[in-house]
Structures are given as C-alpha cells and as structure tokens.
Design a protein around this motif. Structure first.
Motif, PDB file in Angstrom:
ATOM      1  N   ALA A 189      31.728  46.205  44.913  1.00 22.13           N
ATOM      2  CA  ALA A 189      32.233  44.879  45.292  1.00 22.13           C
ATOM      3  C   ALA A 189      32.768  44.881  46.714  1.00 22.13           C
ATOM      4  CB  ALA A 189      33.318  44.449  44.313  1.00 22.13           C
ATOM      5  N   HIS A 190      33.448  45.932  47.099  1.00 18.68           N
ATOM      6  CA  HIS A 190      34.017  46.003  48.438  1.00 18.68           C
ATOM      7  C   HIS A 190      32.941  46.061  49.519  1.00 18.68           C
ATOM      8  CE1 HIS A 190      38.273  47.478  47.061  1.00 18.68           C
ATOM      9  NE2 HIS A 190      38.058  46.200  46.835  1.00 18.68           N
ATOM     10  N   LYS A 191      31.759  46.534  49.172  1.00 20.21           N
ATOM     11  CA  LYS A 191      30.664  46.572  50.146  1.00 20.21           C
ATOM     12  C   LYS A 191      30.211  45.175  50.547  1.00 20.21           C
ATOM     13  CE  LYS A 191      28.890  51.124  48.819  1.00 20.21           C
ATOM     14  NZ  LYS A 191      27.775  51.899  48.184  1.00 20.21           N
ATOM     15  N   VAL A 192      30.474  44.182  49.696  1.00 16.15           N
ATOM     16  CA  VAL A 192      30.135  42.796  50.050  1.00 16.15           C
ATOM     17  C   VAL A 192      31.417  42.000  50.327  1.00 16.15           C
ATOM     18  CG1 VAL A 192      27.956  42.832  48.785  1.00 16.15           C
ATOM     19  CG2 VAL A 192      30.040  42.049  47.626  1.00 16.15           C
ATOM     20  N   ASP A 193      32.521  42.725  50.569  1.00 17.34           N
ATOM     21  CA  ASP A 193      33.814  42.116  50.919  1.00 17.34           C
ATOM     22  C   ASP A 193      34.383  41.229  49.823  1.00 17.34           C
ATOM     23  OD1 ASP A 193      33.915  43.332  53.456  1.00 17.34           O
ATOM     24  OD2 ASP A 193      32.639  41.766  54.308  1.00 17.34           O
ATOM     25  N   ALA A 194      34.096  41.560  48.569  1.00 16.70           N
ATOM     26  CA  ALA A 194      34.668  40.832  47.444  1.00 16.70           C
ATOM     27  C   ALA A 194      35.937  41.531  46.973  1.00 16.70           C
ATOM     28  CB  ALA A 194      33.663  40.737  46.304  1.00 16.70           C
ATOM     29  N   ALA A 195      36.898  40.751  46.534  1.00 14.35           N
ATOM     30  CA  ALA A 195      38.105  41.307  45.932  1.00 14.35           C
ATOM     31  C   ALA A 195      37.840  41.620  44.460  1.00 14.35           C
ATOM     32  CB  ALA A 195      39.265  40.328  46.061  1.00 14.35           C
ATOM     33  N   VAL A 196      38.600  42.548  43.912  1.00 16.99           N
ATOM     34  CA  VAL A 196      38.409  42.961  42.518  1.00 16.99           C
ATOM     35  C   VAL A 196      39.735  42.892  41.773  1.00 16.99           C
ATOM     36  CG1 VAL A 196      37.628  44.777  40.959  1.00 16.99           C
ATOM     37  CG2 VAL A 196      36.530  44.505  43.201  1.00 16.99           C
ATOM     38  N   LEU A 197      39.704  42.276  40.606  1.00 14.97           N
ATOM     39  CA  LEU A 197      40.848  42.273  39.690  1.00 14.97           C
ATOM     40  C   LEU A 197      40.450  43.031  38.427  1.00 14.97           C
ATOM     41  CD1 LEU A 197      43.235  39.348  38.831  1.00 14.97           C
ATOM     42  CD2 LEU A 197      42.395  40.866  37.058  1.00 14.97           C
ATOM     43  N   ILE A 198      41.253  44.018  38.072  1.00 15.66           N
ATOM     44  CA  ILE A 198      41.004  44.816  36.875  1.00 15.66           C
ATOM     45  C   ILE A 198      42.066  44.491  35.828  1.00 15.66           C
ATOM     46  CG2 ILE A 198      40.940  47.149  35.896  1.00 15.66           C
ATOM     47  CD1 ILE A 198      38.501  46.507  37.603  1.00 15.66           C
ATOM     48  N   ASP A 199      41.605  44.173  34.621  1.00 19.71           N
ATOM     49  CA  ASP A 199      42.494  43.964  33.480  1.00 19.71           C
ATOM     50  C   ASP A 199      42.719  45.309  32.806  1.00 19.71           C
ATOM     51  OD1 ASP A 199      43.648  43.454  31.029  1.00 19.71           O
ATOM     52  OD2 ASP A 199      41.979  42.291  30.246  1.00 19.71           O
ATOM     53  N   GLY A 200      43.938  45.805  32.942  1.00 27.29           N
ATOM     54  CA  GLY A 200      44.257  47.118  32.380  1.00 27.29           C
ATOM     55  C   GLY A 200      45.005  47.063  31.066  1.00 27.29           C
ATOM     56  N   ALA A 201      45.010  45.900  30.406  1.00 25.98           N
ATOM     57  CA  ALA A 201      45.824  45.745  29.196  1.00 25.98           C
ATOM     58  C   ALA A 201      45.472  46.765  28.122  1.00 25.98           C
ATOM     59  CB  ALA A 201      45.684  44.329  28.649  1.00 25.98           C
ATOM     60  N   GLN A 202      44.172  46.998  27.918  1.00 26.46           N
ATOM     61  CA  GLN A 202      43.763  47.933  26.868  1.00 26.46           C
ATOM     62  C   GLN A 202      43.764  49.383  27.334  1.00 26.46           C
ATOM     63  OE1 GLN A 202      43.283  47.317  23.647  1.00 26.46           O
ATOM     64  NE2 GLN A 202      43.825  45.180  24.043  1.00 26.46           N
ATOM     65  N   ALA A 203      43.815  49.576  28.645  1.00 22.82           N
ATOM     66  CA  ALA A 203      43.734  50.942  29.179  1.00 22.82           C
ATOM     67  C   ALA A 203      45.092  51.598  29.344  1.00 22.82           C
ATOM     68  CB  ALA A 203      43.017  50.925  30.526  1.00 22.82           C
ATOM     69  N   CYS A 204      46.126  50.787  29.572  1.00 25.65           N
ATOM     70  CA  CYS A 204      47.389  51.350  30.046  1.00 25.65           C
ATOM     71  C   CYS A 204      48.045  52.298  29.059  1.00 25.65           C
ATOM     72  CB  CYS A 204      48.342  50.228  30.424  1.00 25.65           C
ATOM     73  SG  CYS A 204      48.759  49.128  29.058  1.00 25.65           S
ATOM     74  N   ALA A 205      47.761  52.162  27.768  1.00 18.53           N
ATOM     75  CA  ALA A 205      48.341  53.066  26.783  1.00 18.53           C
ATOM     76  C   ALA A 205      47.571  54.375  26.654  1.00 18.53           C
ATOM     77  CB  ALA A 205      48.403  52.386  25.408  1.00 18.53           C
ATOM     78  N   HIS A 206      46.379  54.426  27.229  1.00 19.32           N
ATOM     79  CA  HIS A 206      45.495  55.582  27.051  1.00 19.32           C
ATOM     80  C   HIS A 206      45.207  56.329  28.354  1.00 19.32           C
ATOM     81  CE1 HIS A 206      44.700  53.727  23.154  1.00 19.32           C
ATOM     82  NE2 HIS A 206      44.369  52.618  23.782  1.00 19.32           N
ATOM     83  N   ILE A 207      45.245  55.607  29.467  1.00 23.03           N
ATOM     84  CA  ILE A 207      44.848  56.160  30.760  1.00 23.03           C
ATOM     85  C   ILE A 207      45.937  55.885  31.783  1.00 23.03           C
ATOM     86  CG2 ILE A 207      43.178  55.983  32.657  1.00 23.03           C
ATOM     87  CD1 ILE A 207      41.115  55.045  30.573  1.00 23.03           C
ATOM     88  N   LYS A 208      46.286  56.873  32.567  1.00 25.70           N
ATOM     89  CA  LYS A 208      47.230  56.677  33.667  1.00 25.70           C
ATOM     90  C   LYS A 208      46.412  56.426  34.935  1.00 25.70           C
ATOM     91  CE  LYS A 208      51.374  58.657  35.777  1.00 25.70           C
ATOM     92  NZ  LYS A 208      52.387  59.733  35.683  1.00 25.70           N
ATOM     93  N   SER A 209      46.415  55.188  35.385  1.00 26.22           N
ATOM     94  CA  SER A 209      45.550  54.790  36.493  1.00 26.22           C
ATOM     95  C   SER A 209      46.277  54.926  37.833  1.00 26.22           C
ATOM     96  CB  SER A 209      45.087  53.344  36.310  1.00 26.22           C
ATOM     97  OG  SER A 209      44.294  53.214  35.156  1.00 26.22           O
ATOM     98  N   ASP A 210      45.567  55.467  38.801  1.00 27.83           N
ATOM     99  CA  ASP A 210      46.059  55.594  40.178  1.00 27.83           C
ATOM    100  C   ASP A 210      45.469  54.433  40.972  1.00 27.83           C
ATOM    101  OD1 ASP A 210      46.385  56.230  42.909  1.00 27.83           O
ATOM    102  OD2 ASP A 210      46.352  58.384  42.508  1.00 27.83           O
TER     103      ASP A 210
END
Length: 405
Positions: A189-210
């Motif tokens: 997405a960044h290669k075409v200068d688009a912004a990205v929003l990630i929904d981490g609701a289901q991930a946050c209890a399982h994965i520690k995201s940097d």
C-alpha cells in the motif's frame, strides 16, 4: 513468570463458577476475554481510593488519577512500540477508533478515490467505510478470500493503484482465526502512497505487535479482548496523520480556546479525547497489559497453538463436522458446523453442558455468504483454557449431534 496453567487459571475468578450445574468451559474468547483478579482490583482501587476527573485538577485526587491514566497510556505506548505517547488516543473501543478515522478521511477523500477492505472483515470494519464512500463518492474495493479463508494477495496487488488512498484490513479474522500478512499489505500500500489502518482487536491477545516495525499508519484495538475492561480501547496513529484529521467530537478537553467567534483545538492526544473518558478503564487496561507481558506473549502463543492443534484434530474425528478457515497461518479459533444441524441448536445444547461458544455469523456475514452457510459454531481459545476443556467440547459436540439427528 513460568507458564503454569493451574496458577494462571487461579487468577481468573469467573473460571471457578458453574453454569447449569456444570463447571464453566469458557470458549468465547474472541468475543471477549475474561479478567484476572489484578484487573478487577485495579477498577475497585480507582473507585475506592482516588476517583476524580483527570487533567487540570489541582487537588490531590485529580492529580493522582491523571498520573495513573497517563501512566497507562505510556504502558500501551511501550507495549506496541509506539514512538510518541501522544500518538496513542484513548477510545471506547475498536469500533470507535475505526469511525474516528473514517470521519477524518471524509474531509480528505475525493470522488473516484478508492478505499480497499478485505472480504474477511467484521461489520465494524465494513460499514464505516461504506458510509465514507457514500458521503465522498469514493469507491470501495474488496480483497477476495480463498476457500481456505485466506486473502488472495495476488488480487490485492492488482487492486492497488494511484487512486488508492486507504487500505483497511484486520490482523486476524474474528470469524475464522486467519492471520493476515499485514506486513506485506502495508508495504504494498505504501508503494502507491496509500495509508493503512489495521484492526488489531482479535490479534492483541495473541500477538505482540511492533507498530514502528510494521510502519502502519493507524492501528486500533480494544482492552476487553486482552483481559482488560469493556468500554475502552486505543487508536494509534502516526503523528502526521493525526494532525491532518479533524476532531471527531467537540466538547471539553479537546479545545485550546473557545470563544463564540472561534474555537481552536488542543494538541494531540487531547484533540481526539473530548469529554470525560473511561478513566478507570484506561488505568485497568494498563494493568491488563502488565499482566499479559508478565506471562509473556511467546509463551501464550506457544500454548495456544498446542490447544488449536489438539482441538482441530479431535473435532475432525467427528463424522459430518466441517471446519471453516483452514489457512496454515491462524490463531486459536475454530469455526465449524455439523452437517444438517443449525449452529444455534448446537450452541444451545453446549450451553446446557456449561460450555460457552459463539454461534451465528459473528458480524461477518460476507464470509458466511462466501461459504453459503447461515453461520458457524465458533470455539475460541485463550491461554487459560485446557486440553481437558477441549475434551469436554468434543464430547458436547458429539452429544449435540446425537440429540439433533
């Protein structure tokens, strides 16, 4: 802290109760997680000992509450490796954060601009973008899914263009447990200068995201998915983007100066935090993060993968049972159906046995339409579940099958 399942289960008072005369087997963690005593104590401590409104108060209780609340913001900042504390905006939850960004982009998009979402999204991740497109004339594009419940990344790359302004994808599917390749999605997405929003609701209890390593523009999640209270969450946004977006709500706290002729807005993060926030919720969110980090996310992921592998193998031994979402990269969620039996009926019998699962479309109707099914039975596991509970689930499913056929 070494991973001791008995010690961990003792931290959660609700796991000691019975339902319908049976020991509770709580397998609805994708909907909300249970709360350890230390989080419950943090809520009680706030209301018992230093309940006061925060910021600007000169008295001792207000200053103490303010310090605790801002300490929680810093805990969240460090947990997600965010560069600046003011890039963390407290919200009422993931849905609030998504709508805040969607509202902000309504002043940034033009007709024929494009927004991309995925076929694996929760309704909260679809409806705000549809509303945004209806308001601005932008076009909504959808990344298709495969039969295994994964995203078609080749199709995604063909959707990207100079018209793409925003890409929205969940980190993990709430309905199927699929872990999406968000690093690749962000980089493309960044290669075409688009912004990205990630929904981490289901991930946050399982994965520690940097979040700095991911280089994501926006990230949203909810405290109640990771052993914290309901009614509080966070939006992370890169400072440059948060400065571009207009305020979402007007009121106290988010202003610098108000006259009847003109209002100027406060600096980040207060620009987006109008009104009295969920103070004890924010503080308890910080406590929940401390608790999870004490256990360790590597230990959590390893244990939950063992549960997922074991449960999958045991359930597949049941004749007529189909699992939906068979991606090789998934977390501890199993969505399934029994041939010829409505998922609601299975869930009702499991409840009589003290087993809590979720049934229905899981606010992900496009996924159910893809598989041409009305919904699924969803068992979602957390680090405080056990293989013995898996065995009870399997036994309960077999009993439901016998009773309903």
């Amino acid at each position: 802290m070494s991973f001791n399942i008995d010690t961990i289960r003792a931290d959660f008072p609700i796991l000691q109760r019975e339902v319908n005369g049976k020991p509770l087997v709580y397998l609805d963690n994708a909907a909300t997680s249970q709360k350890p005593q230390i989080v419950i104590d943090a809520i009680v401590d706030y209301y018992s000992n230093y309940n006061a409104n925060i910021h600007r108060g000169v008295h001792a209780l207000s200053q103490e509450a303010t310090d605790k609340y801002e300490e929680a913001r810093q805990k969240i900042q460090h947990h997600f490796n965010v560069g600046k504390a003011h890039e963390i905006i407290f919200t009422s939850g993931t849905t609030h954060g998504i709508n805040l960004v969607a509202h902000g982009f309504s002043s940034l998009l033009n007709a024929n601009d494009e927004v991309i979402v995925s076929a694996l999204e929760h309704h909260s991740n679809i409806v705000p973008w549809q509303m945004l497109c209806e308001k601005t004339g932008a076009v909504l594009k959808v990344i298709p899914m495969t039969q295994e419940g994964a995203l078609d990344m080749a199709a995604y790359n063909t959707l990207l263009s100079s018209k793409t302004k925003l890409v929205f994808v969940n980190q993990i599917s709430n309905a199927l447990g699929t872990i999406n390749p968000i690093q690749d999605i962000i980089e493309a997405a960044h290669k075409v200068d688009a912004a990205v929003l990630i929904d981490g609701a289901q991930a946050c209890a399982h994965i520690k995201s940097d979040l700095q390593a991911l280089d994501v523009d926006f990230y949203v999640t909810s405290a109640h998915k990771m052993c914290g209270p309901t009614g509080v969450g966070v939006l992370y946004g890169k400072e440059k983007w948060l400065n571009k977006l207009p305020p979402y709500q007007g009121g106290g706290e988010m202003i610098a100066e108000v006259t009847f002729e003109k209002t100027t807005y406060a600096d980040l993060p207060h620009k987006f935090e109008a009104g009295t926030p969920n103070i004890c919720g924010g503080i308890a969110f910080g406590t929940a993060i401390d608790y999870l980090n004490k256990i360790g996310f590597h230990a959590i992921a390893t244990y939950e993968h063992e549960l997922l592998t074991y449960a999958t193998a045991q359930l597949l031994q049941i004749e007529g049972l189909t699992i939906y979402g068979t991606s090789s990269d998934k977390t501890s969620v199993i969505s399934f159906n029994l041939k010829g039996i409505h998922p609601y009926d299975v869930g009702t019998i499991l409840d009589k046995l003290g087993i809590a699962v979720r049934t229905g479309h899981h606010c992900a109707q496009p996924i159910m339409n893809f598989y041409n099914i009305p919904g699924t039975v969803r068992a979602s596991f957390a680090f405080y579940n056990t293989k013995e509970e898996v065995d009870l689930l399997v036994s309960g499913v077999r009993r439901a099958q016998q009773m309903l056929t």
